[in-house]
Each structure stands twice: as C-alpha cells, then as structure tokens.
Design a protein around this motif. Structure first.
Motif, mmCIF file in Angstrom:
data_model
loop_
_atom_site.group_PDB
_atom_site.id
_atom_site.type_symbol
_atom_site.label_atom_id
_atom_site.label_comp_id
_atom_site.label_asym_id
_atom_site.label_seq_id
_atom_site.Cartn_x
_atom_site.Cartn_y
_atom_site.Cartn_z
ATOM 1 N N GLN A 41 0.940 -1.175 0.106
ATOM 2 C CA GLN A 41 -0.047 0.023 0.048
ATOM 3 C C GLN A 41 0.967 1.130 0.006
ATOM 4 O O GLN A 41 0.518 2.148 -0.725
ATOM 5 C CB GLN A 41 -0.882 -0.102 1.347
ATOM 6 C CG GLN A 41 -2.052 1.066 1.031
ATOM 7 C CD GLN A 41 -2.730 1.296 2.553
ATOM 8 O OE1 GLN A 41 -2.155 0.673 3.583
ATOM 9 N NE2 GLN A 41 -3.885 1.993 2.492
ATOM 10 N N ALA A 45 1.329 4.154 -2.937
ATOM 11 C CA ALA A 45 1.094 5.479 -2.472
ATOM 12 C C ALA A 45 2.141 6.485 -3.045
ATOM 13 O O ALA A 45 1.978 7.852 -3.305
ATOM 14 C CB ALA A 45 0.786 5.712 -0.916
ATOM 15 N N SER A 278 -5.014 6.396 2.854
ATOM 16 C CA SER A 278 -4.212 6.814 1.681
ATOM 17 C C SER A 278 -2.883 5.980 1.261
ATOM 18 O O SER A 278 -2.312 5.907 0.313
ATOM 19 C CB SER A 278 -3.769 8.487 1.851
ATOM 20 O OG SER A 278 -2.741 8.224 2.945
ATOM 21 N N GLY A 279 -2.455 5.353 2.465
ATOM 22 C CA GLY A 279 -1.170 4.698 1.962
ATOM 23 C C GLY A 279 0.288 5.501 2.027
ATOM 24 O O GLY A 279 1.203 5.021 2.230
ATOM 25 N N LEU A 280 0.068 6.783 2.353
ATOM 26 C CA LEU A 280 1.018 7.713 2.318
ATOM 27 C C LEU A 280 1.908 7.442 3.725
ATOM 28 O O LEU A 280 1.220 7.447 5.042
ATOM 29 C CB LEU A 280 0.859 9.103 2.484
ATOM 30 C CG LEU A 280 0.036 9.550 1.089
ATOM 31 C CD1 LEU A 280 -0.177 11.038 0.903
ATOM 32 C CD2 LEU A 280 1.240 9.427 0.133
ATOM 33 N N TRP A 305 1.857 16.422 0.260
ATOM 34 C CA TRP A 305 2.159 15.527 -0.792
ATOM 35 C C TRP A 305 1.764 15.979 -2.092
ATOM 36 O O TRP A 305 0.456 16.443 -2.313
ATOM 37 C CB TRP A 305 1.766 14.097 -0.587
ATOM 38 C CG TRP A 305 2.460 13.609 0.694
ATOM 39 C CD1 TRP A 305 2.148 13.497 2.136
ATOM 40 C CD2 TRP A 305 3.373 12.601 0.543
ATOM 41 N NE1 TRP A 305 3.108 12.988 2.716
ATOM 42 C CE2 TRP A 305 3.785 12.305 1.979
ATOM 43 C CE3 TRP A 305 4.178 11.889 -0.557
ATOM 44 C CZ2 TRP A 305 4.924 11.336 2.119
ATOM 45 C CZ3 TRP A 305 5.170 11.054 -0.151
ATOM 46 C CH2 TRP A 305 5.480 10.639 1.206
ATOM 47 N N THR A 307 2.622 15.092 -6.590
ATOM 48 C CA THR A 307 2.935 13.809 -7.493
ATOM 49 C C THR A 307 3.446 14.341 -8.463
ATOM 50 O O THR A 307 2.984 15.481 -9.451
ATOM 51 C CB THR A 307 1.593 12.907 -7.881
ATOM 52 O OG1 THR A 307 1.036 12.246 -6.813
ATOM 53 C CG2 THR A 307 2.174 11.920 -9.085
ATOM 54 N N SER A 312 5.472 10.497 -6.020
ATOM 55 C CA SER A 312 4.850 11.153 -4.935
ATOM 56 C C SER A 312 5.806 11.779 -3.816
ATOM 57 O O SER A 312 6.695 11.035 -3.307
ATOM 58 C CB SER A 312 3.743 10.958 -4.009
ATOM 59 O OG SER A 312 2.743 10.275 -4.783
#
Length: 619
Positions: A41, A45, A278-280, A305, A307, A312
C-alpha cells in the motif's frame, strides 16, 4: 586497532541481526495486518513499483531551517533558530550520488553573512565540501574532504527527508522488516512547552538584542525584568504566539488511523506510520543520542504531498528531536528523472576522502545534533574523534588545552594546592576524556576537584558529565543548578554511552550566587569565580587566577578581539565595541579585578588587558 567502543557497537549489531533473522514474515502489531500488505500500500501511494524502480534521479529546491535547544537566556530553556538555508538538492539514485548547493544564513544579524557551501557524496561512501565552511568567513573558500561523521550525517539526513530511499531498499531486500518485540524500549526524554519558549529567531551581534517568539506565560514572567528591557523590550523584537509549539506538533498518529512498519537499522529500528486510507507515509520515528538529553526520539513528519512524474513527494518535512523542532523543510520545486550531468558530482581535484568506521558510527548516533552545527558552519568544531592535546602554558600551573582537531571551545586547567580545576568543558565527551588523560599524565598525584561551567549553552558545557565521572565537583551559577543536576541525572544512554553512563558515580554541584564571588584558596594559585550580568545568558561566570592576573571570560566575547588582532586590527571598523565587551568591563570595574591576560572560550590566543582597553575606548 579497533577501539572498545566499536567492539561494543559491533556486538550490539550482531545481537540485532539475530532478531532480524526471525523477521521474514511479521505482522504490524498496531493493526494486525501483514506488513507486506501494508508495504505494498505504501509503495502504491509513493507511485507504484514501476515508477519507483524507474526513479533514476530527482532534484529539489527548498528552504531548510535548523533549530537547537537550550540557547535562551535561562539555563536549558529556549529554542534557537540556528540557521536558515536555501538549498538546491540533486540525487542520482542509480549511482548513489548526491549534491547539495546551500546558501546558509547564520543566527546573527550583522555577522557571518551568507555562506555558499556545496556538499558532494560519491557512490554513497565518499564525501566532499566546497565553499565557506567557517562561521566567521575568515578562512575563505576551501575544498576539503568530509569527515566520516559528516558524511554519515549528510547521507542519513537525506534518507530521513526522502523516505523513497528506505522504501527502495526494502523493495530490493537490502533492508528488512522486524517484529515490534525486537525494538528496545528506551526511556527517552521529551521536551515540554515550558522548555521551548522563548524561541530566538535571530540575534544582533553588536547589541545582543534578540528577535523572539514568546508565549503569554514566558512574557508575563520576564517582561518587567532588566534582561527583557536590555535585550528585547522594543515591540518589533518580539511576537506573542502561545500556539507556536502546539502547531508544530499538530499531528497525532493513533493506531486507529495508521499502520506501523518497523524496519531494521544500525542505530535503532525505524518505525514508519502509514495512513490506512491513503497509504502515504506520514511519520518516521527512530532514536538517536543528544548531548544534553541522552537518548531521544527523532520524529520526521511528511505532509503536503504532490505527485511529480508519477512519484509522490512530501513538500513539507519537519524533524523533531526529543519533541523539539530540529529542522523545517519547505520545498518549492521538484524535478524527476531529468538528466544530471556527471560533473555535478565530481570531487574537488586533489582531495582524498579517508574513511573511518568508528567516526562514521558515532555520526549516525548524533546525526541531527551534528548537522545543526554543520549548517551553522561549526562542522569543524564537531569532529567526532578523540583529539590530541597540546598544552599552552599561560602561567605557573595554568594551561590552555589546544585540541587537534579543535572543537572551538578551549578548556583552561589550573593547578590548585589539593587538586586540579578546569573551566569550560565544551560539548563532546571525547575532547573531555583527552583532557582528563592529559591531567592524569601531568599531575598524577592530584585529583580533578572542580569543573567550572561558564554558562549552560551546550557547546560550552555539557561535557561536564565526563569530569563528574572523574570525581570533579561541577561549579555553576546558582541559576543553573537545577539544569546541571538534570543533565547529570539524565537517563543512561544506550545509543552512545558517555563516561558517566559507563561509570555512574555520585555527583556534586557547587553554585555561585549573584554578586557573591566564590574563592578557592591555595598556596600558589588561588582562583575567584565571579557571576556576571549579561544579555547572552543569565548564568555567566568568569574566573580569575588571582596572583597571575589571568582572567578566563567564557562567552563574553574576547574571542572576537583575538581574531581581530590576528588579522592586524585593534578595533572594529565601526569603532564600536560589542555589548558583551562593555558588560565585561563593567564587571571588571565592579569587582576590582586587575587582569593582565584574558582568555575567551572560542579562541586559543590570549589577549592583553591593554589591547582590551584600546578596543573598548580607542586609547
């Protein structure tokens, strides 16, 4: 020959490896989810495996602001913005090369100027510096190799602000996940709001005025004091913002919202906080050593963040040390996979990098403390190596310790009737240990009885733990008593033990009261320690070796005059003495001191009293 320190660190690493070997398929204890699923994940992200595999280079334009703790007027209190830097960063990911072009602006207004410095790392294992690496801009532009500790500090910091490197290492199996049970529990110190304020944004060298951010509580305590009137009073020099610190710490990372990934590391395991939605990666946590507080948490938060070309990047990064701000990074422009010319990473001609594993290991354990001083152009004063000691004789039984390499803080040794006194320990325990050994060699029948601290600022003081371990009574101004005992009694460091951690003994603190000098009598040398009111620090002490007219002045800046004299000047271009010189002169007159030779903390050359008076009055 491998030192005892390095053997200990190597043994710890072997123990750690035994934990890591068990960790091939672990779960996130915070969420009960398999770490590999969380990892996938996080990869997605950041841009996905394909984009991360294809990430060959990136460049960043940003501003980096560095802070240090304990530089306020009260002992151990107050955050200080140490430097502000414009940075152009270039990473060749495929070749493991780095270049940072910095314009560093120091803490003082009207001194130090803007210093261009370029840092180059080649193949991840060679480091070089080009430019002005001197706070006082006296040495001119230089080309030199990084010290091994500076190299590891630079590379570690770049990895902290760019979690992509950690993720790519995990993707390529150069690093591995470990279970939470293999992460040691350390009793880490955490700074509180009452220690943060006031926040000094800058200082004026000539006047001592500070530009502050305060909270209501600090302002109420100080606004009617002489110090405030002398140093801050004009409204343009301070701003009241009681929420400044809470806004820095405005994120919470509960297990209900974040997975935790725990990654092996040479110093202390790294915990990544991955947003479940978000998986960030929004936070990274690990541990390091701080000279003052011992083992502390290094917390890195990532936000805003964006992209760029499918990858990202966080545009705002905040690094905290023991909960206090350490570095604030604001990014304005990022380019991905653009062609970086090979000559960007060329080392200076004729300069050779020399590796040293032990120094590099210490650098990893002190990285954020060391880099704060590096950005302020005091990197040469933070070489993490045991120096050689040359003793400069100032008088009968009085010696100035000249370390090589220098930490830019000079300890004076005085032989008393029944023991040895030192004043001004400095910060790094390795220098202090070298001085202790010099004393034992040259005065084998006399114990070290006193270690006098001119004031609490870390670069002058916290090495006193080494002298306490050797049996010395620590002498401080009465306002610094609580702070000194707190430093002496901090939790034992596991990350990088010092002499007092290795040899815990009962410690003693002796205080000097306001306007009440402390006299230590002897047959040949007697010393008197005087408290001095000043705007630099509330707990300043100076020391006189009475019968020889030698006066040690701490940070009451006789060092500036010493540097002027070496440059062939007796007065500043403006003809105006600095505020600290005037404060020193008032103290000399008040106490009736009759000095002949004057020594400052930050220069190895004595100054005559005649030169001091000429600088002050022009006559």
């Amino acid at each position: 020959m491998t030192s005892k320190f390095f053997r200990i660190i190597f043994s710890v690493s072997l123990i750690s490896l035994s934990f890591y070997a068990m960790a091939s398929n672990v779960r996130s204890e915070a969420s009960g989810v398999d770490q590999n699923a969380i990892f996938e994940q996080a990869i997605l992200a950041l841009g996905g495996r394909e984009n991360l595999d294809a990430l060959a280079s990136f460049s960043i334009e940003s501003k980096r602001v560095r802070y240090v703790m304990g530089q306020g007027p009260e002992p151990g209190i107050g955050l200080h913005r140490y430097s502000a830097s414009e940075a152009k960063i270039f990473h060749s990911v495929k070749d493991n090369n780095f270049r940072g072009d910095f314009l560093h602006t120091g803490q003082y207004l009207g001194a130090g100027g803007v210093r261009p410095v370029t840092e180059i790392v080649v193949d991840g294992n060679q480091g070089y510096l080009i430019g002005f690496n001197d706070f006082f801009l006296q040495t001119g532009a230089e080309n030199e190799a990084m010290t091994p500790e500076r190299l590891t500090v630079t590379t570690k910091t770049e990895r902290l602000v760019n979690p992509h490197f950690l993720i790519k290492d995990l993707m390529q199996k150069r690093l591995h996940f470990i279970p939470k049970t293999s992460r040691p529990d350390l009793n880490a110190y955490q700074v509180g709001p009452d220690e943060i304020f006031p926040i000094t944004l800058s200082r004026f060298r000539e006047t001592g005025k500070r530009v502050l951010v305060t909270n209501d509580r600090w302002l109420k305590k100080w606004k009617d004091t002489k110090y405030f009137k002398d140093s801050v009073e004009e409204r343009i020099f301070f701003e009241v913002d009681s929420n400044w610190f809470s806004e820095w710490q405005n994120n919470d990372f509960p297990s209900s919202k974040y997975h935790q990934l725990i990654v092996e590391d040479d110093v202390y395991p790294i915990t990544l906080y991955v947003n479940k939605s978000s998986g960030l990666i929004e936070k990274l946590s690990t541990m390091e050593k701080d000279y003052v507080y011992g083992d502390v948490e290094v917390e890195v938060t990532y936000s805003d963040w964006e992209t760029i070309e499918g990858v990202s990047f966080p545009m705002r990064i905040k690094i905290s040390l023991a909960g206090a701000p350490s570095m604030d990074v604001s990014r304005s422009k990022i380019k991905v996979n653009t062609l970086l010319e090979d000559n960007l990473f060329l080392p200076p001609e004729g300069v050779v990098y020399i590796d040293n594993k032990e120094r590099a290991s210490r650098g990893k354990r002190l990285s954020q403390t060391v880099q704060s001083y590096s950005y302020a152009a005091a990197a040469k004063a933070r070489e993490l190596v045991r120096p050689k000691i040359e003793a400069k004789k100032l008088g009968q039984g009085v010696y100035l310790m000249i370390p090589s390499p220098s930490d830019a803080t000079y300890t004076m040794v005085v032989e008393l009737e029944k023991g040895i006194l030192i004043i001004e320990p400095g910060m790094d325990e390795l220098k202090c240990e070298a001085v202790v050994d010099w004393i034992k060699l040259n005065f084998p029948n006399k114990p070290i009885t006193y270690a006098v601290v001119s004031h609490n600022h870390a670069d002058h003081a916290v090495g006193f733990r080494t002298y306490a371990a050797a049996g010395a009574t620590i002498v401080v101004h009465e306002d610094a008593e609580v702070w000194a005992k707190k430093v002496l009694n901090r939790n034992k460091s596991i990350i990088l033990p010092d002499a007092l951690d290795r040899n815990p003994v009962a410690t003693n603190v002796l205080t000097v009261a306001d306007n009440q000098p402390l006299r230590l009598e002897g047959n040949e040398n007697s010393v008197t320690i005087y408290p001095v009111y000043n705007r630099h620090s509330k707990d300043m002490l100076i020391l006189e070796v009475e019968n020889q007219g030698i006066l040690y002045l701490g940070d009451l800046y006789i060092g500036a005059l010493a540097r002027m004299l070496k440059a062939g000047k007796r007065r500043s271009d403006s003809g105006k003495p600095t505020y600290s010189i005037e404060e020193l002169y008032r103290a000399i007159q008040f106490y009736g001191i009759e000095p002949k030779t004057m020594i400052g903390s930050h220069d190895s050359e004595p100054v005559s009293y005649d030169d001091f008076i000429y600088y002050l009055k022009g006559e």
